[in-house]
Scaffold this active site. Structure first.
Site, PDB file in Angstrom:
ATOM      1  N   GLY A  27       0.826  -1.193   0.000  1.00  0.00           N
ATOM      2  CA  GLY A  27       0.000   0.000   0.000  1.00  0.00           C
ATOM      3  C   GLY A  27       0.861   1.244   0.000  1.00  0.00           C
ATOM      4  O   GLY A  27       1.935   1.280  -0.607  1.00  0.00           O
ATOM      5  N   SER A  28       0.407   2.272   0.712  1.00  0.00           N
ATOM      6  CA  SER A  28       1.106   3.555   0.739  1.00  0.00           C
ATOM      7  C   SER A  28       2.563   3.411   1.159  1.00  0.00           C
ATOM      8  O   SER A  28       3.471   3.832   0.445  1.00  0.00           O
ATOM      9  CB  SER A  28       0.389   4.513   1.694  1.00  0.00           C
ATOM     10  OG  SER A  28       1.112   5.722   1.839  1.00  0.00           O
ATOM     11  N   GLN A  29       2.813   2.800   2.314  1.00  0.00           N
ATOM     12  CA  GLN A  29       4.191   2.627   2.769  1.00  0.00           C
ATOM     13  C   GLN A  29       4.889   1.475   2.051  1.00  0.00           C
ATOM     14  O   GLN A  29       6.067   1.573   1.718  1.00  0.00           O
ATOM     15  CB  GLN A  29       4.214   2.378   4.289  1.00  0.00           C
ATOM     16  CG  GLN A  29       3.864   3.592   5.119  1.00  0.00           C
ATOM     17  CD  GLN A  29       4.910   4.684   5.078  1.00  0.00           C
ATOM     18  OE1 GLN A  29       6.082   4.439   4.806  1.00  0.00           O
ATOM     19  NE2 GLN A  29       4.491   5.919   5.339  1.00  0.00           N
ATOM     20  N   ARG A  49      -1.301 -11.050  -0.417  1.00  0.00           N
ATOM     21  CA  ARG A  49      -2.404 -12.009  -0.565  1.00  0.00           C
ATOM     22  C   ARG A  49      -2.745 -12.082  -2.054  1.00  0.00           C
ATOM     23  O   ARG A  49      -3.040 -11.072  -2.678  1.00  0.00           O
ATOM     24  CB  ARG A  49      -3.610 -11.540   0.249  1.00  0.00           C
ATOM     25  CG  ARG A  49      -4.838 -12.438   0.119  1.00  0.00           C
ATOM     26  CD  ARG A  49      -5.915 -12.012   1.112  1.00  0.00           C
ATOM     27  NE  ARG A  49      -6.274 -10.608   0.950  1.00  0.00           N
ATOM     28  CZ  ARG A  49      -7.200 -10.163   0.083  1.00  0.00           C
ATOM     29  NH1 ARG A  49      -7.809 -11.016  -0.726  1.00  0.00           N
ATOM     30  NH2 ARG A  49      -7.484  -8.887   0.011  1.00  0.00           N
ATOM     31  N   HIS A 109       4.856   1.018  12.554  1.00  0.00           N
ATOM     32  CA  HIS A 109       4.016   1.556  13.632  1.00  0.00           C
ATOM     33  C   HIS A 109       3.990   0.505  14.730  1.00  0.00           C
ATOM     34  O   HIS A 109       3.937  -0.694  14.455  1.00  0.00           O
ATOM     35  CB  HIS A 109       2.611   1.840  13.108  1.00  0.00           C
ATOM     36  CG  HIS A 109       1.655   2.394  14.124  1.00  0.00           C
ATOM     37  ND1 HIS A 109       2.029   3.320  15.079  1.00  0.00           N
ATOM     38  CD2 HIS A 109       0.330   2.178  14.320  1.00  0.00           C
ATOM     39  CE1 HIS A 109       0.975   3.638  15.817  1.00  0.00           C
ATOM     40  NE2 HIS A 109      -0.060   2.951  15.385  1.00  0.00           N
ATOM     41  N   GLY A 135       3.471   7.377   2.370  1.00  0.00           N
ATOM     42  CA  GLY A 135       4.329   6.636   1.459  1.00  0.00           C
ATOM     43  C   GLY A 135       4.686   7.373   0.190  1.00  0.00           C
ATOM     44  O   GLY A 135       5.829   7.289  -0.281  1.00  0.00           O
ATOM     45  N   GLU A 196      -3.221  11.756  16.389  1.00  0.00           N
ATOM     46  CA  GLU A 196      -4.313  11.524  15.437  1.00  0.00           C
ATOM     47  C   GLU A 196      -5.666  11.863  16.045  1.00  0.00           C
ATOM     48  O   GLU A 196      -6.506  12.514  15.414  1.00  0.00           O
ATOM     49  CB  GLU A 196      -4.302  10.061  14.998  1.00  0.00           C
ATOM     50  CG  GLU A 196      -3.112   9.671  14.134  1.00  0.00           C
ATOM     51  CD  GLU A 196      -2.979   8.172  13.956  1.00  0.00           C
ATOM     52  OE1 GLU A 196      -2.142   7.752  13.143  1.00  0.00           O
ATOM     53  OE2 GLU A 196      -3.709   7.411  14.638  1.00  0.00           O
ATOM     54  N   GLU A 228     -14.238  29.747   5.173  1.00  0.00           N
ATOM     55  CA  GLU A 228     -13.590  30.299   6.356  1.00  0.00           C
ATOM     56  C   GLU A 228     -13.137  29.236   7.356  1.00  0.00           C
ATOM     57  O   GLU A 228     -12.118  29.412   8.028  1.00  0.00           O
ATOM     58  CB  GLU A 228     -14.537  31.289   7.050  1.00  0.00           C
ATOM     59  CG  GLU A 228     -14.871  32.515   6.229  1.00  0.00           C
ATOM     60  CD  GLU A 228     -13.636  33.305   5.821  1.00  0.00           C
ATOM     61  OE1 GLU A 228     -12.635  33.296   6.565  1.00  0.00           O
ATOM     62  OE2 GLU A 228     -13.663  33.919   4.731  1.00  0.00           O
TER      63      GLU A 228
END
Length: 333
Positions: A27-29, A49, A109, A135, A196, A228
């Site tokens: 994925g991203s990372q 997978r 993580h 990533g 987060e 705004e």
């Protein structure tokens, strides 16, 4: 205690680059780690997978993806880069039985180690290299000859040189170009979740929504309220990101800066800080982790409902229409 920061000169890629490295997840990372390591001369394989969402993407990027078990077998470093909520089951079914003494189990993580969801055998290193950026940024910075700063932590040093091995990995993805700060799995996990929930995602989103709703209830147009309370937030956060709060204050009007000083603490005050301390306590004692694990076991009913409810909120509906006036935003989606 003085912070420890490591750079290129502190890392020796020869400790790892001749061995097999298994990147689990694309994925991203995952895609960034795999490609950066490969271009740094490391021997990398990608475990996925079969038929999963990332399988075709990995093939398009020139990989020959394999099963997780096949990727882990014989690897010196196994980096788990799948979502937090899937790692425990993946580890038990596909990774655990293939671990050998002296290997390094890596994470980006600390969630699953910090909360005891994954309990590696005592004869393997357990390390974390956590880039402090998404990533796509890890990948882009690397290709530009730079690097996203990372965190490094060692939870288990079975070989006696786990930190040096982790720094070799960090150098492979470009992290030591930007600097690698030493931490612990507990510190990284707890501060990451807190940031987060209380500030970056939970806190910021609720602040935006409350400001928007306050203006609507006072009779102002939703389109004006959107600009705004949401749209202009990027201007502010970019200025803070580039040079700190002082840089932002230098760049805005004196009227806005004065308003910050006299009104900010009326919104974020001791009551807010008390709530933040309660959030941190829930993170530290495992209450949040337990709730998230249970939510996934039940099929995510509350998570899915909250996501669907958000789509129906006025601020999202108005924003979708206004963004059609800004075609340049589509390129960033």
């Amino acid at each position: 205690m003085a912070v420890k920061i490591f750079y290129d000169k502190d890392a020796d890629v020869n400790l790892l680059n001749k061995n097999k490295i298994a990147i689990i997840g694309y994925g991203s990372q995952g895609h960034a780690h795999a490609l950066n390591l490969k271009e740094s001369g490391f021997n990398v394989v990608v475990g996925l997978r079969n038929g999963g969402a990332s399988w075709e993407r990995a093939i398009e990027d020139g990989w020959k993806p394999m099963s997780v078990k096949e990727a882990v077998d014989g690897a010196a470093w196994v980096q788990i880069l799948t979502p937090d909520e899937t790692q425990g089951e993946l580890y038990e079914k596909e990774i655990k039985s293939s671990l050998k003494s002296g290997m390094t189990l890596g994470f980006a993580h600390g969630f699953n180690i910090r909360f005891g969801i994954i309990n590696p055998p005592k004869d393997v290193n357990v390390a974390m290299i956590a880039p402090k950026g998404p990533g796509h940024l890890v990948r882009r910075q690397y290709t530009e000859g730079k690097g996203v700063p990372c965190l490094v932590a060692i939870n288990q040093d079975a070989t006696g040189n786990a930190l040096n091995i982790a720094l070799a990995y960090a150098k492979g993805i470009g992290g030591t170009r930007g600097g690698v700060i030493q931490t612990t799995f507990a510190e990284e996990t707890e501060t990451d979740l807190f940031g987060e929930q209380a500030v970056l995602c939970g806190g910021a989103v609720e602040l935006i929504k409350s400001g928007f709703q306050t203006l609507l209830e006072a009779g102002y147009q939703p389109e004006i309220a959107y600009f705004e309370c949401l749209h202009e937030l990027k201007l502010i956060t970019d200025l803070i990101f580039e040079g700190g709060i002082g840089n932002m204050n230098y760049s805005i009007s004196d009227t806005a800066e004065y308003g910050e000083y006299v009104s900010g603490k009326r919104v974020i005050n001791e009551a807010s800080k008390k709530a933040m301390k309660e959030i941190l306590q829930d993170i530290q004692d495992g209450t949040f982790a337990k709730a998230w694990i249970e939510e996934n076991k039940k099929g995510r009913p509350n998570f899915i409902k909250a996501r669907e409810d958000l789509k129906k909120e006025k601020i999202e509906i108005v924003g979708e229409e206004l963004r059609k006036m800004m075609p340049w935003l589509k390129k960033q989606k």
